[in-house]
Write a protein that holds these residues in place. Sequence first.
Motif, short mmCIF file in Angstrom:
data_model
loop_
_atom_site.label_atom_id
_atom_site.label_comp_id
_atom_site.label_asym_id
_atom_site.label_seq_id
_atom_site.Cartn_x
_atom_site.Cartn_y
_atom_site.Cartn_z
N PHE A 171 28.62 43.41 21.89
CA PHE A 171 28.30 42.05 21.48
C PHE A 171 26.91 41.97 20.84
N ASP A 172 25.91 42.51 21.51
CA ASP A 172 24.54 42.41 20.99
C ASP A 172 24.39 43.14 19.66
N ALA A 173 25.03 44.29 19.55
CA ALA A 173 24.88 45.09 18.33
C ALA A 173 25.50 44.39 17.12
N VAL A 174 26.70 43.84 17.30
CA VAL A 174 27.44 43.25 16.17
C VAL A 174 27.02 41.81 15.90
N GLN A 175 26.85 41.03 16.96
CA GLN A 175 26.68 39.59 16.78
C GLN A 175 25.22 39.13 16.83
N GLY B 176 29.75 26.91 21.43
CA GLY B 176 29.50 27.52 22.74
C GLY B 176 28.41 28.56 22.71
N ALA B 177 27.88 28.87 21.51
CA ALA B 177 26.74 29.79 21.44
C ALA B 177 25.59 29.21 22.26
N LYS C 255 25.98 35.39 20.51
CA LYS C 255 26.14 34.47 19.38
C LYS C 255 24.87 33.65 19.17
N ALA C 256 24.29 33.17 20.27
CA ALA C 256 23.04 32.41 20.18
C ALA C 256 21.91 33.28 19.66
#
Length: 317
Positions: free
Chosen positions: A91-95, A121-122, A134-135
């Motif tokens: 998640f952290d790497a891509v988003q 929902g971010a 996302k945030a």
Amino acid sequence: MFRGKKVTVFGGSGFIGRNIVRELAQQGARVTVGCRDVEGAKHLKVQGVVGQVTPVHIDVTKGDGIAAALEGADMAINLCGILFESGRNRFDAVQSTAAGLIATEAAKAGVTKFVHVSAIGADANSASRYARSKAAGEAAVKSAFPTATILRPSIVFGPDDDFFNRFGTMAEAFSFLPLIGGGQTKFQPVYVDDVARAALAVLTSDAAEGQTYELGGPTIYSFRDLMELVVAQTGRKCRLVQIPFWLASLEATFLELLPTPPLTRDQVVLLKSDNVVSEGAATLADLGIKPTACEAILPTYLDRFRSGGRYNRFRAA
């Protein structure tokens, strides 16, 4: 506005991206589609005339190909995101990290308009790693490209969606559909073509620079409501079975081991919060777009899950 312009779309071979690429090509843009699987994205070339749509290889987890894809671009859209983690796709790497890198390279390349597609929902304080990433991605984009426009869609539906097709497949295979957490979570599904139109609208609007838009459809549904829609459109006699969050999380522990997990523990966490447009948020209406209802589109693709297939009702007639 788009004729002769070069627009780079990162993640353009995905569900939302394919529709954005089509809209851009129809309006005369030269589109570079950044994706990991160039061979699998070659079908996008037929969206325009010869040479108008060009898939190029990128790997956002390594940063490979990002600068090259942005060379000469007038505008850029980032759609890179994942629903679950696997391998290097975290998640952290891509988003988050990749989103910031793409925005940074876009600024260096002299891109004039940048759109980042996030999600309703971010939230940096969410219990969900997906929502936190996302945030973080939004923050990284705004830091690198302050005039970027953020789009936050709710569940996106359309012929190739992951949500309704997943439950349509379940309705076809099983005699029940799950109501996780009792089915009370609220959603505001938005049509993929409306999201595509929103992306193009903000690219042509100076007023949209630096703004965040939350994209939802005309109706708010509970999870139960959506499962009832699936049952109605597939014609399947499925029971709706309530599954408490703790049990869903336990099941997800094992489902996560599958190559394409139907449910993860992080998704169970997300289901504990409503996924609807916030009060006072800028919306599709502010972009002059009238949202499309689920009921108008679902019959065009969920009918393939009916007993005997899509054309069975015609044979019966």
